[in-house]
Design an enzyme around this catalytic site. Structure first.
Site, PDB file in Angstrom:
ATOM      1  N   ASP A  37      27.560 -59.152   0.664  1.00  0.00           N
ATOM      2  CA  ASP A  37      27.459 -60.056  -0.476  1.00  0.00           C
ATOM      3  C   ASP A  37      26.428 -59.504  -1.453  1.00  0.00           C
ATOM      4  OD1 ASP A  37      29.160 -61.680   0.942  1.00  0.00           O
ATOM      5  OD2 ASP A  37      27.685 -63.241   1.368  1.00  0.00           O
ATOM      6  N   ARG A  46      34.560 -56.154  -4.118  1.00  0.00           N
ATOM      7  CA  ARG A  46      34.936 -57.555  -4.353  1.00  0.00           C
ATOM      8  C   ARG A  46      34.336 -57.950  -5.701  1.00  0.00           C
ATOM      9  NH1 ARG A  46      31.356 -61.291  -1.055  1.00  0.00           N
ATOM     10  NH2 ARG A  46      32.627 -60.712   0.736  1.00  0.00           N
TER      11      ARG A  46
HETATM   12  C1  LIG Z   1      35.186 -64.839  -1.312  1.00  0.00           C
HETATM   13  C2  LIG Z   1      34.060 -65.064  -2.273  1.00  0.00           C
HETATM   14  C3  LIG Z   1      32.870 -64.381  -2.089  1.00  0.00           C
HETATM   15  C4  LIG Z   1      31.827 -64.555  -3.006  1.00  0.00           C
HETATM   16  N1  LIG Z   1      30.698 -63.812  -2.858  1.00  0.00           N
HETATM   17  C5  LIG Z   1      29.739 -63.880  -3.805  1.00  0.00           C
HETATM   18  C6  LIG Z   1      28.601 -63.038  -3.753  1.00  0.00           C
HETATM   19  O1  LIG Z   1      28.419 -62.228  -2.841  1.00  0.00           O
HETATM   20  N2  LIG Z   1      27.686 -63.131  -4.776  1.00  0.00           N
HETATM   21  C7  LIG Z   1      27.846 -64.000  -5.819  1.00  0.00           C
HETATM   22  O2  LIG Z   1      27.011 -64.014  -6.730  1.00  0.00           O
HETATM   23  N3  LIG Z   1      28.905 -64.855  -5.860  1.00  0.00           N
HETATM   24  C8  LIG Z   1      29.841 -64.809  -4.892  1.00  0.00           C
HETATM   25  N4  LIG Z   1      30.912 -65.652  -4.966  1.00  0.00           N
HETATM   26  C9  LIG Z   1      30.904 -66.799  -5.928  1.00  0.00           C
HETATM   27  C10 LIG Z   1      31.403 -66.417  -7.299  1.00  0.00           C
HETATM   28  O3  LIG Z   1      30.464 -65.586  -7.944  1.00  0.00           O
HETATM   29  C11 LIG Z   1      31.637 -67.675  -8.174  1.00  0.00           C
HETATM   30  O4  LIG Z   1      30.426 -68.328  -8.371  1.00  0.00           O
HETATM   31  C12 LIG Z   1      32.619 -68.664  -7.598  1.00  0.00           C
HETATM   32  O5  LIG Z   1      33.698 -68.031  -6.951  1.00  0.00           O
HETATM   33  C13 LIG Z   1      33.192 -69.547  -8.723  1.00  0.00           C
HETATM   34  O6  LIG Z   1      33.927 -68.780  -9.649  1.00  0.00           O
HETATM   35  P1  LIG Z   1      35.538 -68.739  -9.648  1.00  0.00           P
HETATM   36  O7  LIG Z   1      35.944 -67.406 -10.185  1.00  0.00           O
HETATM   37  O8  LIG Z   1      36.040 -69.026  -8.288  1.00  0.00           O
HETATM   38  O9  LIG Z   1      36.033 -69.879 -10.607  1.00  0.00           O
HETATM   39  P2  LIG Z   1      35.309 -70.813 -11.692  1.00  0.00           P
HETATM   40  O10 LIG Z   1      34.993 -70.039 -12.926  1.00  0.00           O
HETATM   41  O11 LIG Z   1      34.210 -71.588 -11.030  1.00  0.00           O
HETATM   42  O12 LIG Z   1      36.496 -71.795 -12.001  1.00  0.00           O
HETATM   43  C14 LIG Z   1      37.653 -71.330 -12.696  1.00  0.00           C
HETATM   44  C15 LIG Z   1      38.865 -72.109 -12.253  1.00  0.00           C
HETATM   45  O13 LIG Z   1      39.131 -71.849 -10.853  1.00  0.00           O
HETATM   46  C16 LIG Z   1      39.622 -73.047 -10.233  1.00  0.00           C
HETATM   47  N5  LIG Z   1      38.611 -73.504  -9.244  1.00  0.00           N
HETATM   48  C17 LIG Z   1      37.374 -73.047  -9.084  1.00  0.00           C
HETATM   49  N6  LIG Z   1      36.738 -73.704  -8.100  1.00  0.00           N
HETATM   50  C18 LIG Z   1      37.601 -74.622  -7.631  1.00  0.00           C
HETATM   51  C19 LIG Z   1      37.546 -75.635  -6.641  1.00  0.00           C
HETATM   52  N7  LIG Z   1      36.441 -75.842  -5.909  1.00  0.00           N
HETATM   53  N8  LIG Z   1      38.630 -76.396  -6.430  1.00  0.00           N
HETATM   54  C20 LIG Z   1      39.750 -76.230  -7.163  1.00  0.00           C
HETATM   55  N9  LIG Z   1      39.866 -75.296  -8.144  1.00  0.00           N
HETATM   56  C21 LIG Z   1      38.807 -74.507  -8.367  1.00  0.00           C
HETATM   57  C22 LIG Z   1      39.769 -74.070 -11.338  1.00  0.00           C
HETATM   58  O14 LIG Z   1      41.054 -73.955 -11.876  1.00  0.00           O
HETATM   59  C23 LIG Z   1      38.726 -73.613 -12.349  1.00  0.00           C
HETATM   60  O15 LIG Z   1      38.976 -74.076 -13.656  1.00  0.00           O
HETATM   61  C24 LIG Z   1      31.974 -65.480  -4.077  1.00  0.00           C
HETATM   62  C25 LIG Z   1      33.178 -66.159  -4.254  1.00  0.00           C
HETATM   63  C26 LIG Z   1      34.212 -65.956  -3.387  1.00  0.00           C
HETATM   64  C27 LIG Z   1      35.493 -66.703  -3.619  1.00  0.00           C
END
Ligand SMILES: Cc1cc2nc3c(=O)[nH]c(=O)nc-3n(C[C@H](O)[C@H](O)[C@H](O)COP(=O)(O)OP(=O)(O)OC[C@H]3O[C@@H](n4cnc5c(N)ncnc54)[C@H](O)[C@@H]3O)c2cc1C
Length: 279
Positions: free
Chosen positions: A107, A158
């Site tokens: 991560d 990732r």
């Molecule tokens: C597998 C994985 C590993 C990760 N590892 C790290 C890491 O190591 N370091 C780090 O800084 N961040 C990490 N993250 C978090 C990442 O940086 C984001 O903060 C987080 O994924 C939210 O961004 P998003 O792209 O999912 O969507 P967002 O920009 O939050 O949302 C965009 C759209 O996605 C959909 N969506 C988002 N969340 C939801 C929900 N809860 N329920 C339903 N629909 C939803 C909706 O349609 C929303 O409008 C990780 C995320 C994932 C999935």
């Protein structure tokens, strides 16, 4: 015991529970990335203990028939104690993962850790070959340069939007800008990066864009989402034949992770409230 309300997001308190969860997800075609909860240890003892637990987990995965791998956090395996402690524990886990053929993700934490994390990943990924991956964050302005640097390092990337509240001097702050940069970086990965591409996002727009890029460049990719978030979509994408990995945290330190998930989204807070009041 983890209350039912938190078990939507956390795969149990023990490795055995997490492996059971992986088995259930595998039945629906979804592979699982296991993460033992814990971060920011300031003493060596707990950092070494969690590194040992990851090595045991790698062995447990290898001796099962599960489609599962692991993801570690730098500050969980010693970064706040010292860079050398982090690299030592990361190397121990990487060696075990390499021995047992289990994929190892790292991560990415806040911007103060980016350099040391990249350095350690590059060194170990070159040493152990392609069985390792690193998370990079689209919100950081440095990431295009970091991806160029990683271009010929074996492994996977990732791409996530970034979870940490970073200063505006070094990070994009507007959601629309982060989304735009995310797409640019995804296109860069499909065009230039030779290793594996993981779309770490729940965002349907980013997932659709990855699908387009995959057709344009005739390249595979995987989608990674968190346990408890858009699980129906995880199963549907897997049923379509896309490689889907669910990031599933587990362990005794579940409360702060659960609280973060509940706070970040209104629907999750409502879910928690409903569970508490029983509606
Ligand atoms: C597998 C994985 C590993 C990760 N590892 C790290 C890491 O190591 N370091 C780090 O800084 N961040 C990490 N993250 C978090 C990442 O940086 C984001 O903060 C987080 O994924 C939210 O961004 P998003 O792209 O999912 O969507 P967002 O920009 O939050 O949302 C965009 C759209 O996605 C959909 N969506 C988002 N969340 C939801 C929900 N809860 N329920 C339903 N629909 C939803 C909706 O349609 C929303 O409008 C990780 C995320 C994932 C999935």
């Amino acid at each position: 015991m983890i209350p039912p309300i938190a078990s939507k997001f956390v795969a149990g308190e023990s490795a055995a529970g997490a492996l059971d969860h992986a088995r259930q997800m595998n039945e629906d075609g979804v592979a699982v990335i296991l993460n033992l909860l814990g971060e920011h240890y300031h003493e060596r003892g707990p950092a070494d203990e969690d590194a040992d637990a990851y090595i045991q987990l790698v062995e447990d995965i290898a001796s099962s028939d599960l489609d599962a791998c692991v993801s570690v956090k730098p500050s969980q395996i010693g970064l706040d104690v010292g860079d050398d402690v982090f690299v030592e524990n990361y190397r121990r886990i990487a060696a075990a993962a390499d021995d047992h053929g289990v994929f190892l993700w790292c991560d990415m934490e806040d911007h103060e850790t980016t350099d040391v994390t990249l350095d350690a990943f590059e060194e170990l990924a070159r040493e152990f070959g392609g069985g390792m991956g690193l998370c990079v964050q689209a919100n950081l302005k440095r990431t295009p340069d970091d991806l160029e640097r990683l271009a010929d390092v074996p492994g996977k990337i990732r791409l996530v939007k970034g979870a940490y509240d970073e200063p505006a001097s070094i990070a994009h702050k507007k959601k629309s800008k982060i989304d735009e940069v995310y797409k640019e970086l995804l296109a860069y990965l499909f065009r230039e990066y030779e290793g594996g591409i993981a779309v770490g996002s729940h965002d349907p727009e980013m997932i659709d864009y990855a699908r387009e890029l995959s057709a344009e460049y005739d390249r595979d990719y995987e989608i990674q989402m968190l346990m408890g978030v858009r699980e129906d979509a995880q199963r549907e994408l897997a049923a379509e034949g896309i490689e889907v990995w669910q990031y599933a945290p587990y362990g005794g330190k579940w409360f702060s992770y659960f609280y973060r998930r509940v706070r970040e989204r209104k629907e999750n807070a409502l879910f928690a409230l409903r569970a508490v009041v029983g509606i």
